[in-house]
Design a protein around this motif. Structure first.
Motif, PDB file in Angstrom:
ATOM      1  N   PRO A 235       0.812  -1.233   0.000  1.00 19.72           N
ATOM      2  CA  PRO A 235       0.000   0.000   0.000  1.00 19.72           C
ATOM      3  C   PRO A 235       0.834   1.267   0.000  1.00 19.72           C
ATOM      4  O   PRO A 235       0.484   2.245  -0.660  1.00 19.72           O
ATOM      5  CB  PRO A 235      -0.816  -0.137   1.293  1.00 19.72           C
ATOM      6  CG  PRO A 235      -0.838  -1.581   1.598  1.00 19.72           C
ATOM      7  CD  PRO A 235       0.459  -2.119   1.123  1.00 19.72           C
ATOM      8  N   CYS A 236       1.976   1.262   0.720  1.00 17.83           N
ATOM      9  CA  CYS A 236       2.839   2.449   0.730  1.00 17.83           C
ATOM     10  C   CYS A 236       3.432   2.704  -0.652  1.00 17.83           C
ATOM     11  O   CYS A 236       3.515   3.856  -1.114  1.00 17.83           O
ATOM     12  CB  CYS A 236       3.953   2.275   1.755  1.00 17.83           C
ATOM     13  SG  CYS A 236       3.374   2.159   3.456  1.00 17.83           S
ATOM     14  N   SER A 237       3.859   1.639  -1.337  1.00 20.15           N
ATOM     15  CA  SER A 237       4.394   1.815  -2.684  1.00 20.15           C
ATOM     16  C   SER A 237       3.332   2.370  -3.637  1.00 20.15           C
ATOM     17  O   SER A 237       3.608   3.251  -4.459  1.00 20.15           O
ATOM     18  CB  SER A 237       4.924   0.474  -3.199  1.00 20.15           C
ATOM     19  OG  SER A 237       5.926  -0.036  -2.347  1.00 20.15           O
ATOM     20  N   MET A 238       2.109   1.839  -3.502  1.00 23.44           N
ATOM     21  CA  MET A 238       1.022   2.359  -4.350  1.00 23.44           C
ATOM     22  C   MET A 238       0.760   3.831  -4.052  1.00 23.44           C
ATOM     23  O   MET A 238       0.535   4.634  -4.967  1.00 23.44           O
ATOM     24  CB  MET A 238      -0.232   1.537  -4.118  1.00 23.44           C
ATOM     25  CG  MET A 238      -0.138   0.103  -4.623  1.00 23.44           C
ATOM     26  SD  MET A 238      -1.597  -0.849  -4.205  1.00 23.44           S
ATOM     27  CE  MET A 238      -2.840   0.044  -5.116  1.00 23.44           C
ATOM     28  N   PHE A 239       0.790   4.202  -2.759  1.00 21.01           N
ATOM     29  CA  PHE A 239       0.558   5.598  -2.387  1.00 21.01           C
ATOM     30  C   PHE A 239       1.640   6.502  -2.964  1.00 21.01           C
ATOM     31  O   PHE A 239       1.352   7.574  -3.516  1.00 21.01           O
ATOM     32  CB  PHE A 239       0.514   5.717  -0.864  1.00 21.01           C
ATOM     33  CG  PHE A 239       0.454   7.123  -0.365  1.00 21.01           C
ATOM     34  CD1 PHE A 239      -0.674   7.897  -0.546  1.00 21.01           C
ATOM     35  CD2 PHE A 239       1.551   7.692   0.282  1.00 21.01           C
ATOM     36  CE1 PHE A 239      -0.723   9.192  -0.093  1.00 21.01           C
ATOM     37  CE2 PHE A 239       1.511   8.993   0.735  1.00 21.01           C
ATOM     38  CZ  PHE A 239       0.357   9.745   0.546  1.00 21.01           C
ATOM     39  N   LEU A 240       2.909   6.088  -2.868  1.00 22.06           N
ATOM     40  CA  LEU A 240       3.997   6.902  -3.417  1.00 22.06           C
ATOM     41  C   LEU A 240       3.900   6.998  -4.946  1.00 22.06           C
ATOM     42  O   LEU A 240       4.209   8.040  -5.535  1.00 22.06           O
ATOM     43  CB  LEU A 240       5.346   6.316  -2.999  1.00 22.06           C
ATOM     44  CG  LEU A 240       5.662   6.392  -1.498  1.00 22.06           C
ATOM     45  CD1 LEU A 240       6.961   5.665  -1.195  1.00 22.06           C
ATOM     46  CD2 LEU A 240       5.750   7.837  -1.043  1.00 22.06           C
ATOM     47  N   LYS A 241       3.470   5.900  -5.565  1.00 18.55           N
ATOM     48  CA  LYS A 241       3.292   5.941  -7.018  1.00 18.55           C
ATOM     49  C   LYS A 241       2.194   6.938  -7.399  1.00 18.55           C
ATOM     50  O   LYS A 241       2.330   7.712  -8.348  1.00 18.55           O
ATOM     51  CB  LYS A 241       2.948   4.545  -7.524  1.00 18.55           C
ATOM     52  CG  LYS A 241       2.820   4.447  -9.035  1.00 18.55           C
ATOM     53  CD  LYS A 241       2.522   3.023  -9.456  1.00 18.55           C
ATOM     54  CE  LYS A 241       2.373   2.940 -10.984  1.00 18.55           C
ATOM     55  NZ  LYS A 241       1.259   3.750 -11.460  1.00 18.55           N
ATOM     56  N   ASP A 242       1.091   6.918  -6.618  1.00 19.39           N
ATOM     57  CA  ASP A 242       0.015   7.887  -6.878  1.00 19.39           C
ATOM     58  C   ASP A 242       0.499   9.316  -6.672  1.00 19.39           C
ATOM     59  O   ASP A 242       0.134  10.224  -7.426  1.00 19.39           O
ATOM     60  CB  ASP A 242      -1.174   7.602  -5.961  1.00 19.39           C
ATOM     61  CG  ASP A 242      -1.832   6.265  -6.282  1.00 19.39           C
ATOM     62  OD1 ASP A 242      -1.674   5.806  -7.431  1.00 19.39           O
ATOM     63  OD2 ASP A 242      -2.484   5.690  -5.396  1.00 19.39           O
ATOM     64  N   MET A 243       1.313   9.526  -5.653  1.00 19.59           N
ATOM     65  CA  MET A 243       1.846  10.871  -5.402  1.00 19.59           C
ATOM     66  C   MET A 243       2.762  11.328  -6.543  1.00 19.59           C
ATOM     67  O   MET A 243       2.721  12.493  -6.963  1.00 19.59           O
ATOM     68  CB  MET A 243       2.610  10.879  -4.078  1.00 19.59           C
ATOM     69  CG  MET A 243       1.731  10.722  -2.842  1.00 19.59           C
ATOM     70  SD  MET A 243       0.700  12.147  -2.511  1.00 19.59           S
ATOM     71  CE  MET A 243       1.925  13.285  -1.885  1.00 19.59           C
ATOM     72  N   SER A 244       3.587  10.418  -7.063  1.00 18.32           N
ATOM     73  CA  SER A 244       4.456  10.802  -8.188  1.00 18.32           C
ATOM     74  C   SER A 244       3.626  11.095  -9.439  1.00 18.32           C
ATOM     75  O   SER A 244       3.927  12.038 -10.188  1.00 18.32           O
ATOM     76  CB  SER A 244       5.464   9.685  -8.455  1.00 18.32           C
ATOM     77  OG  SER A 244       4.796   8.481  -8.825  1.00 18.32           O
ATOM     78  N   ASP A 245       2.563  10.295  -9.666  1.00 15.12           N
ATOM     79  CA  ASP A 245       1.675  10.594 -10.800  1.00 15.12           C
ATOM     80  C   ASP A 245       1.013  11.953 -10.620  1.00 15.12           C
ATOM     81  O   ASP A 245       0.886  12.735 -11.587  1.00 15.12           O
ATOM     82  CB  ASP A 245       0.607   9.500 -10.921  1.00 15.12           C
ATOM     83  CG  ASP A 245       1.223   8.152 -11.286  1.00 15.12           C
ATOM     84  OD1 ASP A 245       2.357   8.146 -11.820  1.00 15.12           O
ATOM     85  OD2 ASP A 245       0.573   7.114 -11.040  1.00 15.12           O
ATOM     86  N   LEU A 246       0.592  12.235  -9.383  1.00 19.54           N
ATOM     87  CA  LEU A 246      -0.030  13.529  -9.116  1.00 19.54           C
ATOM     88  C   LEU A 246       0.971  14.669  -9.315  1.00 19.54           C
ATOM     89  O   LEU A 246       0.615  15.760  -9.785  1.00 19.54           O
ATOM     90  CB  LEU A 246      -0.570  13.546  -7.680  1.00 19.54           C
ATOM     91  CG  LEU A 246      -1.379  14.768  -7.260  1.00 19.54           C
ATOM     92  CD1 LEU A 246      -2.600  14.938  -8.148  1.00 19.54           C
ATOM     93  CD2 LEU A 246      -1.807  14.635  -5.814  1.00 19.54           C
ATOM     94  N   ARG A 247       2.246  14.432  -8.978  1.00 20.51           N
ATOM     95  CA  ARG A 247       3.272  15.442  -9.222  1.00 20.51           C
ATOM     96  C   ARG A 247       3.433  15.702 -10.714  1.00 20.51           C
ATOM     97  O   ARG A 247       3.572  16.859 -11.146  1.00 20.51           O
ATOM     98  CB  ARG A 247       4.588  14.968  -8.606  1.00 20.51           C
ATOM     99  CG  ARG A 247       5.745  15.933  -8.843  1.00 20.51           C
ATOM    100  CD  ARG A 247       7.025  15.393  -8.248  1.00 20.51           C
ATOM    101  NE  ARG A 247       7.364  14.100  -8.845  1.00 20.51           N
ATOM    102  CZ  ARG A 247       8.321  13.304  -8.402  1.00 20.51           C
ATOM    103  NH1 ARG A 247       9.039  13.671  -7.353  1.00 20.51           N
ATOM    104  NH2 ARG A 247       8.561  12.149  -8.981  1.00 20.51           N
ATOM    105  N   ASP A 248       3.410  14.632 -11.546  1.00 17.30           N
ATOM    106  CA  ASP A 248       3.509  14.827 -12.998  1.00 17.30           C
ATOM    107  C   ASP A 248       2.333  15.630 -13.529  1.00 17.30           C
ATOM    108  O   ASP A 248       2.484  16.510 -14.385  1.00 17.30           O
ATOM    109  CB  ASP A 248       3.582  13.466 -13.691  1.00 17.30           C
ATOM    110  CG  ASP A 248       4.855  12.704 -13.309  1.00 17.30           C
ATOM    111  OD1 ASP A 248       5.841  13.363 -12.902  1.00 17.30           O
ATOM    112  OD2 ASP A 248       4.851  11.461 -13.393  1.00 17.30           O
ATOM    113  N   ILE A 249       1.132  15.329 -13.000  1.00 17.10           N
ATOM    114  CA  ILE A 249      -0.064  16.066 -13.445  1.00 17.10           C
ATOM    115  C   ILE A 249       0.062  17.538 -13.077  1.00 17.10           C
ATOM    116  O   ILE A 249      -0.242  18.439 -13.869  1.00 17.10           O
ATOM    117  CB  ILE A 249      -1.326  15.445 -12.820  1.00 17.10           C
ATOM    118  CG1 ILE A 249      -1.534  14.016 -13.369  1.00 17.10           C
ATOM    119  CG2 ILE A 249      -2.550  16.295 -13.101  1.00 17.10           C
ATOM    120  CD1 ILE A 249      -2.603  13.237 -12.658  1.00 17.10           C
ATOM    121  N   LEU A 250       0.512  17.804 -11.827  1.00 18.59           N
ATOM    122  CA  LEU A 250       0.665  19.184 -11.380  1.00 18.59           C
ATOM    123  C   LEU A 250       1.724  19.910 -12.204  1.00 18.59           C
ATOM    124  O   LEU A 250       1.539  21.088 -12.590  1.00 18.59           O
ATOM    125  CB  LEU A 250       1.042  19.191  -9.899  1.00 18.59           C
ATOM    126  CG  LEU A 250       1.232  20.551  -9.242  1.00 18.59           C
ATOM    127  CD1 LEU A 250      -0.032  21.371  -9.330  1.00 18.59           C
ATOM    128  CD2 LEU A 250       1.662  20.384  -7.797  1.00 18.59           C
TER     129      LEU A 250
END
Length: 489
Positions: A235-250
């Motif tokens: 779950p932590c890896s998935m959360f960090l992956k989502d955060m990196s995707d959100l950083r790319d979107i931003l």
């Protein structure tokens, strides 16, 4: 699972811009001097890069600040995600972590263990409360049924002994309901205390995480070494992956200029137009598919009729098999009765063994019950000590708070008196200045009057002196005249 929920909340909190609802005219020239037709042709030639921004670096300070804050958040999330691995292997990294980080991690581990322990206690208490509530409701339902039967029986004539038994049952039921209510109240108070303890430990856990993050930021060498060797949960890896995707979107949003947004809208409008054209083609194909599905349904109906016939034959076969099963069952029952007679002796022997095992079980239950009572007493003592310490802490804090409030009231009162004295001193000083001015004016007037009086006295003395001398001279002249007249006679 919690990290996945947090990532979903963060991604849902950032709304997407409704670019399809905007209809803005395309400017004649873009910001960089490239005609819009060339940009459109470039989008058609490379549709995979149609929505990418032209700029590759952030130019505004505000956007750079936003990205730095978001990257700092991701860095802290990475540190928090590897905290379980660090706690499990803190002896291995103790030298590289240093004394301060090791102490903070030990405190954090103790806090986590306390949190888990209190949480388990709360789960046990909630489970016991649900069980007790269910048993109480069930017993109340039985009592209501018993009272209903008793009320129905009182309408018919009954002996006096049965009436006394019914009243005794009603008193026992009322006493049982009172005891159950008292036990529920005690469980509620105990659960509330446990929940307060859990909230306090959760606050301590949050403060511990913040202290660990600050310490890691001051020790980047240890952080980089642990990151290379750390293993995170899924779950932590998935959360960090989502955060990196959100950083790319931003980053994509911050790099996109208004002109690129307009070009993107035009591109999306063209894609929407193509989609509408494709929708008409899809509608025609769906009609053809519907006709094919109708033909298939007809074929399925024919096959269903065949299946129904086969099912009727199958039911007939099942009927024959049921009769055969009944016959076999009767024969098996006869054999079972014969075997039952033969198993009586074996049953007696097993019953003796069962009685012996029951006695052993009762002895073990008694022994375990005594152990349980001892453990319960020990648990009660520990809980009483914890409660006493909490009450002592609350009493000390209340006394210190009251002492602080008294000192604050005295300070406020003295400050108010000082302010009043300063105001009064200003007023008295003004009055003193006025009085001194009046005295000075009066003194000057008095001195002027004294000088005038002295001058007048001096003038009067001079006048009197002249007047006396004049009178003396006049008297002398008169005597001389009188003396001359006598001589002439």
């Amino acid at each position: 699972m919690a990290t996945g929920q947090v990532s979903r909340v963060i991604t849902e909190a950032i709304p997407t811009e409704p670019t399809l609802k905007l209809h803005m005219p395309h400017p004649p020239n873009s910001k960089f001097g490239v005609p819009p037709n060339k940009i459109r042709n470039k989008l058609r030639l490379d549709p995979s890069r149609a929505l990418e921004p032209t700029r590759k670096k952030i130019s505004t300070i505000e956007a750079q600040r936003v990205m730095s804050v978001f990257e700092d958040t991701i860095c802290k999330a990475e540190i928090v995600s590897i905290l379980p691995f660090i706690l499990e292997n803190r002896e291995r990294f103790r030298v590289s972590l240093g004394a301060e980080l090791s102490l903070l991690l030990d405190i954090h581990k103790n806090t986590v263990e306390s949190y888990e322990e209190i949480k388990q206690q709360l789960d046990i208490q909630m489970r016991q409360r649900r069980i007790r509530t269910a048993s109480t409701e069930k017993s109340e339902g039985f009592e209501d049924e018993g009272m209903g039967e008793y009320g129905a029986s009182t309408e018919s004539p009954m002996p006096e002994a049965e009436q006394m038994g019914g009243s005794r049952r009603s008193s026992v039921a009322s006493a049982r309901s009172v005891r159950s209510a008292q036990s529920v109240e005690s469980y509620d108070s105990q659960t509330e205390r446990t929940m307060r303890s859990l909230s306090l430990v959760a606050q301590q856990l949050s403060s511990s995480c913040k202290n660990i993050l600050r310490a890691f930021l001051t020790n980047p060498n240890a952080l980089s070494m642990i990151k290379n060797q750390a293993r995170r949960a899924e779950p932590c890896s998935m959360f960090l992956k989502d955060m990196s995707d959100l950083r790319d979107i931003l980053l994509n949003k911050l790099l996109t200029t208004p002109e690129e947004e307009k070009e993107r809208m035009q591109y999306i409008q063209e894609v929407s137009k193509r989609e509408r054209q494709n929708a008409t083609v899809i509608e025609d194909l769906e009609q053809k598919l519907k006709a094919a599905m109708d033909d298939k349904d007809e074929e399925i109906k024919k096959k269903n009729s065949i299946i129904r016939k086969l099912q009727a034959d199958l039911r007939q076969i099942e009927k024959f098999s049921d009769e055969n099963n009944k016959r076999v069952t009767n024969e098996a029952e006869k054999q079972e009765q014969a075997d039952l007679k033969n198993s009586e002796g074996k049953k007696q022997r097993l019953m003796t063994e069962l009685n012996q095992l029951k006695t052993q079980l009762q002895n073990a239950v008694m022994e375990h019950r005594e152990n349980e009572q001892e453990l319960r007493r020990k648990k009660f003592r520990v809980e009483s000590q914890v409660e006493n310490w909490i009450q002592k802490y609350d009493t000390d804090m209340n006394e210190r708070q009251s002492e602080y409030e008294e000192i604050d009231l005295v300070y406020t009162e003295e400050k108010k008196q000082l302010h009043e004295l300063e105001e009064r001193f200003k007023t008295l000083e003004a009055e003193y200045q006025q009085i001194m001015e009046e005295r000075r004016v009066a003194r000057e007037k008095r001195e002027a009057a004294e000088r005038e009086m002295a001058l007048m006295v001096k003038a009067a003395t001079t006048i009197q002196a002249f007047w006396r001398s004049f009178k003396v001279r006049k008297a002398l002249k008169a005597r001389k005249k009188k003396g001359g007249g006598k001589k002439k006679k």
